[in-house]
Write an enzyme that holds these catalytic residues in place. Sequence first.
Site, PDB file in Angstrom:
ATOM      1  N   LYS A 111       5.904   7.446  -2.675  1.00  0.00           N
ATOM      2  CA  LYS A 111       5.237   6.684  -1.616  1.00  0.00           C
ATOM      3  C   LYS A 111       6.108   5.526  -1.158  1.00  0.00           C
ATOM      4  O   LYS A 111       6.118   5.181   0.023  1.00  0.00           O
ATOM      5  CB  LYS A 111       3.862   6.218  -2.069  1.00  0.00           C
ATOM      6  CG  LYS A 111       2.899   7.389  -2.086  1.00  0.00           C
ATOM      7  CD  LYS A 111       1.495   6.985  -2.413  1.00  0.00           C
ATOM      8  CE  LYS A 111       0.589   8.195  -2.455  1.00  0.00           C
ATOM      9  NZ  LYS A 111      -0.341   8.159  -3.569  1.00  0.00           N
ATOM     10  N   LYS A 194       3.375  21.164  -1.908  1.00  0.00           N
ATOM     11  CA  LYS A 194       1.918  21.282  -2.028  1.00  0.00           C
ATOM     12  C   LYS A 194       1.227  21.001  -0.696  1.00  0.00           C
ATOM     13  O   LYS A 194       1.790  20.365   0.186  1.00  0.00           O
ATOM     14  CB  LYS A 194       1.421  20.314  -3.092  1.00  0.00           C
ATOM     15  CG  LYS A 194       1.545  18.851  -2.712  1.00  0.00           C
ATOM     16  CD  LYS A 194       0.647  17.990  -3.600  1.00  0.00           C
ATOM     17  CE  LYS A 194       0.582  16.579  -3.040  1.00  0.00           C
ATOM     18  NZ  LYS A 194      -0.454  15.755  -3.573  1.00  0.00           N
ATOM     19  N   LYS A 197      -2.757  15.860   2.636  1.00  0.00           N
ATOM     20  CA  LYS A 197      -3.134  15.201   3.889  1.00  0.00           C
ATOM     21  C   LYS A 197      -1.902  14.656   4.585  1.00  0.00           C
ATOM     22  O   LYS A 197      -1.708  14.829   5.778  1.00  0.00           O
ATOM     23  CB  LYS A 197      -4.058  14.015   3.592  1.00  0.00           C
ATOM     24  CG  LYS A 197      -5.432  14.414   3.161  1.00  0.00           C
ATOM     25  CD  LYS A 197      -6.178  13.227   2.568  1.00  0.00           C
ATOM     26  CE  LYS A 197      -7.158  13.745   1.508  1.00  0.00           C
ATOM     27  NZ  LYS A 197      -7.777  12.781   0.680  1.00  0.00           N
TER      28      LYS A 197
HETATM   29  P1  AMP Z   1      -5.832  13.162  -2.805  1.00  0.00           P
HETATM   30  O1  AMP Z   1      -6.168  13.982  -1.621  1.00  0.00           O
HETATM   31  O2  AMP Z   1      -4.360  12.983  -3.002  1.00  0.00           O
HETATM   32  O3  AMP Z   1      -6.626  11.886  -2.895  1.00  0.00           O
HETATM   33  O4  AMP Z   1      -6.253  14.040  -4.072  1.00  0.00           O
HETATM   34  C1  AMP Z   1      -7.590  14.199  -4.489  1.00  0.00           C
HETATM   35  C2  AMP Z   1      -7.666  15.264  -5.571  1.00  0.00           C
HETATM   36  O5  AMP Z   1      -7.238  16.525  -5.034  1.00  0.00           O
HETATM   37  C3  AMP Z   1      -6.769  14.980  -6.785  1.00  0.00           C
HETATM   38  O6  AMP Z   1      -7.444  15.390  -7.950  1.00  0.00           O
HETATM   39  C4  AMP Z   1      -5.576  15.857  -6.547  1.00  0.00           C
HETATM   40  O7  AMP Z   1      -4.970  16.230  -7.753  1.00  0.00           O
HETATM   41  C5  AMP Z   1      -6.172  17.071  -5.825  1.00  0.00           C
HETATM   42  N1  AMP Z   1      -5.183  17.698  -4.936  1.00  0.00           N
HETATM   43  C6  AMP Z   1      -4.724  17.215  -3.761  1.00  0.00           C
HETATM   44  N2  AMP Z   1      -3.828  18.087  -3.194  1.00  0.00           N
HETATM   45  C7  AMP Z   1      -3.718  19.132  -4.055  1.00  0.00           C
HETATM   46  C8  AMP Z   1      -2.976  20.368  -4.031  1.00  0.00           C
HETATM   47  N3  AMP Z   1      -2.198  20.693  -3.024  1.00  0.00           N
HETATM   48  N4  AMP Z   1      -3.113  21.201  -5.091  1.00  0.00           N
HETATM   49  C9  AMP Z   1      -3.938  20.880  -6.118  1.00  0.00           C
HETATM   50  N5  AMP Z   1      -4.668  19.766  -6.190  1.00  0.00           N
HETATM   51  C10 AMP Z   1      -4.580  18.896  -5.174  1.00  0.00           C
END
Ligand code: AMP
Length: 327
Positions: A111, A194, A197
């Site tokens: 980040k 991966k 967002k």
């Molecule tokens: P975030 O959107 O980064 O706040 O992530 C929220 C949750 O979604 C966390 O538990 C992440 O580990 C999971 N997560 C986000 N993107 C992925 C992805 N591409 N694959 C698996 N888990 C994800």
Amino acid sequence: MERVISGIRPTGNLHLGNYFGAVKSFIEMQHQYECMFFIADWHSLTTHPTPENIRQSVKTILAEYLACGIDPEVAPIYIQSDVKDVLELYLYLNMNAYLGELERVTSFKEKARKQPDNVNAGLLTYPTLMAADILMHKADKVPVGKDQEQNMEMARLFARRFNRIYNVEYFKEPESFHFNKTAVKVPGLNGTGKMGKSEGNAIYLCDDEATIRKKVMRAVTDAGPTMLNQEKPEPIANLFSLLELVSTKETYDYFNDQYNNMSIRYGDLKKQLAEDINAFCAPIRERILQFSADDDYLRRVATDGAEKAHARAEKTIKEVRQIIGFK
Ligand code: AMP
């Protein structure tokens, strides 16, 4: 009963990565564990210092959580900023968190690279706020995707360190938990990495049919296999990973056989994938619309969740104060 806590930042809509990486595990766990879920709106300030319409984003995520199938009667949902107790624990943990170890966290480095003009202290201490969110509940298990492993390692480290410094056996070390045993990494559609967002490669649960089709049809592929049974390069393996998540085994096997015998047409694979993603998202999409239109219900869910989270957190903070030596 073992306790489970998990959160998500309201920086955009829920996508397939969130769903299969984390939310699916929550839903499967909610009747077997004492679960609570929260919306990490404070965490979102680490990357979005002047969030556009944060109230709306929180509301949207809440409606999406509910649409995915979280039952707030058994698994309360609260908004992080409604339960201020966590700030005090965040402060104590920060006193025992060291600059070097925080700077080494991969997600901080990533980040910091992405937002070089805003390498703020909140970004650096993201793992201590996350640890506070978890330890405040004395959670045993935290369903997270693979990308959160290092932050979970930090939460365990801070728990151990607290116990050592104050010579107590107070915090347990929370474990990452994946309902289906292994952590899932949901890939994006742009060939590598991966789904996320901020990666701009996500399929959102609320995307309509035409959007899903357009996104899938644009997914990166290659010129096709050149040998029988050859290993799939990343862009193709990614499409198959998505297929594995949303399609039937027969569909997966059908295209897998076609790949192996070199007769595959990526256009057909993508069409099928788009159709199966849509079939998966359509009922969720409908429920998102229903919940989003019911402000009273959303407010009741959040108020009730905050009360329950506060009741637990207050107890933890009182005990932590006693342990450290405050009255
Ligand atoms: P975030 O959107 O980064 O706040 O992530 C929220 C949750 O979604 C966390 O538990 C992440 O580990 C999971 N997560 C986000 N993107 C992925 C992805 N591409 N694959 C698996 N888990 C994800």
